[in-house]
Every structure is written in C-alpha cells, then in structure tokens.
Design a protein around this motif. Structure first.
Motif, PDB file in Angstrom:
ATOM      1  N   THR A 362     -32.617   5.914  22.963  1.00  0.00           N
ATOM      2  CA  THR A 362     -33.091   4.576  23.375  1.00  0.00           C
ATOM      3  C   THR A 362     -32.176   3.461  22.897  1.00  0.00           C
ATOM      4  O   THR A 362     -32.131   2.390  23.500  1.00  0.00           O
ATOM      5  CB  THR A 362     -34.499   4.353  22.828  1.00  0.00           C
ATOM      6  N   ASN A 363     -31.401   3.700  21.808  1.00  0.00           N
ATOM      7  CA  ASN A 363     -30.493   2.682  21.255  1.00  0.00           C
ATOM      8  C   ASN A 363     -29.107   2.892  21.853  1.00  0.00           C
ATOM      9  O   ASN A 363     -28.318   3.709  21.365  1.00  0.00           O
ATOM     10  CB  ASN A 363     -30.458   2.798  19.733  1.00  0.00           C
ATOM     11  N   LYS A 364     -28.727   2.163  22.916  1.00  0.00           N
ATOM     12  CA  LYS A 364     -27.434   2.316  23.586  1.00  0.00           C
ATOM     13  C   LYS A 364     -26.345   1.578  22.823  1.00  0.00           C
ATOM     14  O   LYS A 364     -26.572   0.463  22.341  1.00  0.00           O
ATOM     15  CB  LYS A 364     -27.508   1.776  25.014  1.00  0.00           C
ATOM     16  N   PRO A 365     -25.130   2.148  22.670  1.00  0.00           N
ATOM     17  CA  PRO A 365     -24.051   1.469  21.924  1.00  0.00           C
ATOM     18  C   PRO A 365     -23.496   0.285  22.718  1.00  0.00           C
ATOM     19  O   PRO A 365     -23.411   0.315  23.942  1.00  0.00           O
ATOM     20  CB  PRO A 365     -23.010   2.567  21.767  1.00  0.00           C
ATOM     21  N   THR A 366     -23.113  -0.761  21.985  1.00  0.00           N
ATOM     22  CA  THR A 366     -22.535  -1.958  22.600  1.00  0.00           C
ATOM     23  C   THR A 366     -21.018  -1.839  22.645  1.00  0.00           C
ATOM     24  O   THR A 366     -20.436  -0.849  22.189  1.00  0.00           O
ATOM     25  CB  THR A 366     -22.947  -3.193  21.809  1.00  0.00           C
ATOM     26  N   ARG A 367     -20.363  -2.901  23.160  1.00  0.00           N
ATOM     27  CA  ARG A 367     -18.917  -2.900  23.277  1.00  0.00           C
ATOM     28  C   ARG A 367     -18.265  -2.976  21.905  1.00  0.00           C
ATOM     29  O   ARG A 367     -17.198  -2.391  21.675  1.00  0.00           O
ATOM     30  CB  ARG A 367     -18.495  -4.080  24.143  1.00  0.00           C
ATOM     31  N   TYR A 371     -15.022  -0.891  19.986  1.00  0.00           N
ATOM     32  CA  TYR A 371     -13.838  -1.640  19.567  1.00  0.00           C
ATOM     33  C   TYR A 371     -13.459  -1.358  18.130  1.00  0.00           C
ATOM     34  O   TYR A 371     -12.381  -1.741  17.692  1.00  0.00           O
ATOM     35  CB  TYR A 371     -14.060  -3.122  19.729  1.00  0.00           C
ATOM     36  N   GLN A 372     -14.341  -0.690  17.372  1.00  0.00           N
ATOM     37  CA  GLN A 372     -14.015  -0.414  15.981  1.00  0.00           C
ATOM     38  C   GLN A 372     -13.099   0.786  15.820  1.00  0.00           C
ATOM     39  O   GLN A 372     -12.591   1.039  14.724  1.00  0.00           O
ATOM     40  CB  GLN A 372     -15.326  -0.171  15.197  1.00  0.00           C
ATOM     41  N   PHE A 373     -12.871   1.550  16.915  1.00  0.00           N
ATOM     42  CA  PHE A 373     -11.990   2.701  16.848  1.00  0.00           C
ATOM     43  C   PHE A 373     -10.583   2.335  17.329  1.00  0.00           C
ATOM     44  O   PHE A 373     -10.382   1.356  18.057  1.00  0.00           O
ATOM     45  CB  PHE A 373     -12.540   3.845  17.711  1.00  0.00           C
ATOM     46  N   ASN A 374      -9.576   3.159  16.916  1.00  0.00           N
ATOM     47  CA  ASN A 374      -8.171   2.996  17.323  1.00  0.00           C
ATOM     48  C   ASN A 374      -7.623   1.633  16.964  1.00  0.00           C
ATOM     49  O   ASN A 374      -6.871   1.003  17.710  1.00  0.00           O
ATOM     50  CB  ASN A 374      -8.021   3.205  18.831  1.00  0.00           C
ATOM     51  N   THR A 375      -8.015   1.149  15.810  1.00  0.00           N
ATOM     52  CA  THR A 375      -7.446  -0.117  15.317  1.00  0.00           C
ATOM     53  C   THR A 375      -6.298   0.102  14.373  1.00  0.00           C
ATOM     54  O   THR A 375      -5.591  -0.828  14.005  1.00  0.00           O
ATOM     55  CB  THR A 375      -8.543  -0.927  14.612  1.00  0.00           C
ATOM     56  N   SER A 376      -6.096   1.336  13.921  1.00  0.00           N
ATOM     57  CA  SER A 376      -4.997   1.643  13.012  1.00  0.00           C
ATOM     58  C   SER A 376      -4.311   2.909  13.509  1.00  0.00           C
ATOM     59  O   SER A 376      -4.871   3.700  14.265  1.00  0.00           O
ATOM     60  CB  SER A 376      -5.523   1.838  11.599  1.00  0.00           C
ATOM     61  N   SER A 377      -3.046   3.085  13.064  1.00  0.00           N
ATOM     62  CA  SER A 377      -2.293   4.281  13.483  1.00  0.00           C
ATOM     63  C   SER A 377      -2.600   5.494  12.635  1.00  0.00           C
ATOM     64  O   SER A 377      -2.098   6.564  12.910  1.00  0.00           O
ATOM     65  CB  SER A 377      -0.789   4.002  13.426  1.00  0.00           C
ATOM     66  N   ARG A 378      -3.365   5.324  11.581  1.00  0.00           N
ATOM     67  CA  ARG A 378      -3.691   6.416  10.676  1.00  0.00           C
ATOM     68  C   ARG A 378      -5.041   7.015  11.000  1.00  0.00           C
ATOM     69  O   ARG A 378      -5.936   6.294  11.488  1.00  0.00           O
ATOM     70  CB  ARG A 378      -3.658   5.958   9.228  1.00  0.00           C
TER      71      ARG A 378
END
Length: 378
Positions: A362-367, A371-378
């Motif tokens: 019932t709790n759908k993820p927002t944008r 956006y919290q993923f793939n912010t760093s190369s590590r």
C-alpha cells in the motif's frame, strides 16, 4: 599545552585534489550511458586511426612516385619525338641536296627533250622575213646540237639493238626449255605406257593364278560335298534299319520299363510306353480317393482351428474395448479432478494477489526514493 593551528601539508591537499579529480572522471565514465551500454576501446581506435593515416601517407607517396614516373615518360617521349622530327628533317635536307647536285634534270638522258624548249631553236625561216623583234637564235647558241642529236640517235639505236638481241636470246632459251620439257614429258609418257603394260601383264598372271586356284577349290569342294552326301546316305540307311528293328516298331511292352544306364529302377521310357495296365489304373484310383479323404480331413481341422481363432480374437477385441472404456473413464475423472485443483489454485492465487495489492504493497515509493541511488561511484 596549548592548541596550535598547524598549516596543512601541501602534499596532502594535492592528494585530496587528485582523488577528487579521479572520482569526477570515474563518475563521468560510469554515468555516461553511451560508454556504459556500448563501450569503446580507445586504444584500438587510436591504433586504427594511426594505421589509416600511415596507409594514406603510403598511398600519397606512391601517387607522387607514379606522377614523377609519368612525367619522366612524357619527357622521354617528347624527346624521342623531337629527335625523330630532326632526323626526318635532316634526311629530307640531304635528299633535296642530293637531288639538286646528283640528279639534275639537265644531266639525264632525255635532257634534250625536257630542257630543249628552254633555249632557242632553229626555225627554217629567213631572218629578213621575221624582223629584229622576232629573232629566236643568237650568236653562240646551238653549237654542236646536231652532233649531240646524232650521238643520241646512235645510242638509242644501240640500246634497241641490245634489247632485241636480249629478247631473241630469251626467246631461244624459252624455246630450248620448252623443248626439254616436252622431251621429258614424252619420256614420262613412254615410261607410263611401259609401266601400264607391265602392270597389265602382272594382272593377267595374277588373274590366271586366281582362276587355277578357284578351280582347284571348286573341285575340292565338290569332292567334299560328294563325300558328305555319301556319308548322309549311309547314316540314313543305318537309322532306317535301326528304326525297323527297334522295340517301338515291334511293340515290346518290357522295353518301356527297362532300366537304362544309371536311371531309376522303375523309370519309364516315354518314347516306348504303350499305356497302363488295369491293375495300375485301379491302384491309381484308390490312391486318389485316399488323398481326397485326407485332404477333406485337413480342411475340417483347419475350419475348426479358424473358428477357435476367430472366437479368441473376438474375445480379445471385447476385452480391449472394455479396457479402453475404463481408461477413458479414468482420464475423465482425472481431468475433472485436475480442473477442480486448478480452480482451487486460481482462487488461492487471486486471494494472495489481492492481499499483496490491498494490504502489503500500500506504501508506493516516491521519486525521491529512487534518486538516493547511484549518487556515488563506490
């Protein structure tokens, strides 16, 4: 002790800056869709570019070498053409000079005919009737003209005489050759006639020999035919005598049952057989009746065996039909049970899907969550 602010080492700052630059370059490479999906081998591409440039440089050098070679050939051909024209011009100049010095018209044999009209010629008309303006011969001209003409006429006559003598000698030579050829032809004809006569004699001798040989062969063939005719007559007489005295003509009954050579004991000679006796006919009829009864007994036994076999086949077919009916009923029951089981599974899956859709997810993820993923190369 007191806290003292010490200056940061410059090498540490450089290392941090270097790591930051490497991280930025790494992010640029990782987050670049084109490089991440397709991929590029820059070393191979640079090598291919260098090879292509090297190939183009070689082709340009080759074209330059070909151009220089073409220019050299053009210059050589032009020089050859120029030399040829110069040689032709020099040869023409020498030829014209030779004509002018060695083959002049006035030095030819018929110069009096070609150049006689250039000077004055004598006209048998008195000068007093012509007048001063009509003078055509002057003093000092035409000296020795009559002598030159007489010499030329004599020379022409000598040339004609030499030509006539040459023609006469050539004519005599031709006549002599024709006479030799005709003589040779006559000799050849004589040799041909003699050869033909000799061949005719040889043909006559050969023909006579063939005739004698053919007569001898004909006599020998006639003698062989007579001998063969006499032998055939003797053989025919012997065969007639043997036929008249044979068992067939004398109707000997024992001759048909006689053992001949290595034959069977009861072998019958068909050419001498005169028919069966009543005892033999009775024995044959009895044997035939026995065979008929035996054949009828075998037919009855085969009918009984076929009837038993048909009954067995009918029984087996009925059992097979009953087994097929039982298998069909079993398949129907299995299909009904499978349908009921599938319906139960469908109801359970539908209930589970409703639980997932209405209660669990019932709790759908927002944008912001993505956006919290793939912010760093590590």
């Amino acid at each position: 002790m007191y806290k003292v602010d010490l200056p940061v080492e410059q090498s540490t700052e450089k290392a941090v800056e270097r790591r930051r630059s490497a991280e930025s370059a790494r992010k640029a490479r990782i987050f670049n869709t084109r490089l991440r999906v397709m991929g590029l081998d820059t070393d191979v591409l640079n090598q291919q570019v260098q090879e292509k440039k090297h190939q183009q440089n070689i082709e340009r050098q080759r074209d330059k070498a070909f151009d220089k070679l073409r220019e050299y050939h053009d210059v050589a051909l032009l020089q050859l053409d120029t030399d040829d024209r110069e040689k032709r011009a020099a040869l023409h100049t020498d030829l014209v000079q030779y004509w002018a010095t060695q083959q002049r018209v006035e030095d030819s044999r018929d110069a009096d005919l070609k150049c006689g009209l250039q000077g004055a010629f004598r006209i048998p008309i008195p000068e007093r009737e012509l007048g001063p303006a009509s003078m055509q011969m002057f003093q000092g001209e035409g000296i020795g003209e009559e002598q030159v003409r007489r010499e030329q006429m004599k020379k022409t006559e000598r040339d004609l005489q030499a030509q006539r003598e040459d023609n006469a000698r050539r004519h005599m030579g031709n006549k002599h050759r024709e006479m030799l050829v005709s003589r040779e032809l006559v000799h050849q004809d004589l040799r041909g006639v003699q050869q033909a006569a000799l061949e005719e004699e040889c043909q006559n001798a050969i023909r006579i020999a063939y005739n004698d040989y053919n007569r001898a062969l004909a006599a020998e063939q006639a003698e062989k035919l007579m001998e063969q005719h006499r032998r055939e007559e003797r053989e025919n007489l012997a065969e007639m005598r043997h036929t008249l005295t044979s068992d067939m003509m004398t109707e000997c009954a024992e001759a048909a049952e006689r053992k001949v050579g290595g034959g069977k004991p009861h072998h019958v000679l068909t050419d001498r057989w005169r028919g069966m006796s009543p005892e033999e006919l009775r024995a044959i009829h009895e044997e035939r009746e026995t065979q008929c009864r035996e054949r009828q007994r075998k037919r009855d036994a085969e009918k009984i065996h076929d009837a038993a076999w048909d009954h067995q086949l009918l029984k087996q077919s009925r059992e097979a039909e009953e087994e097929e009916a039982r298998a069909a009923e079993l398949r129907r029951q299995t299909r009904i049970q499978m349908d009921q089981y599938n319906m139960q599974l469908a109801r359970e899956q539908q209930a589970h899907q409703e639980y997932l859709d209405k209660k669990l997810y019932t709790n759908k993820p927002t944008r912001d969550y993505f956006y919290q993923f793939n912010t760093s190369s590590r």
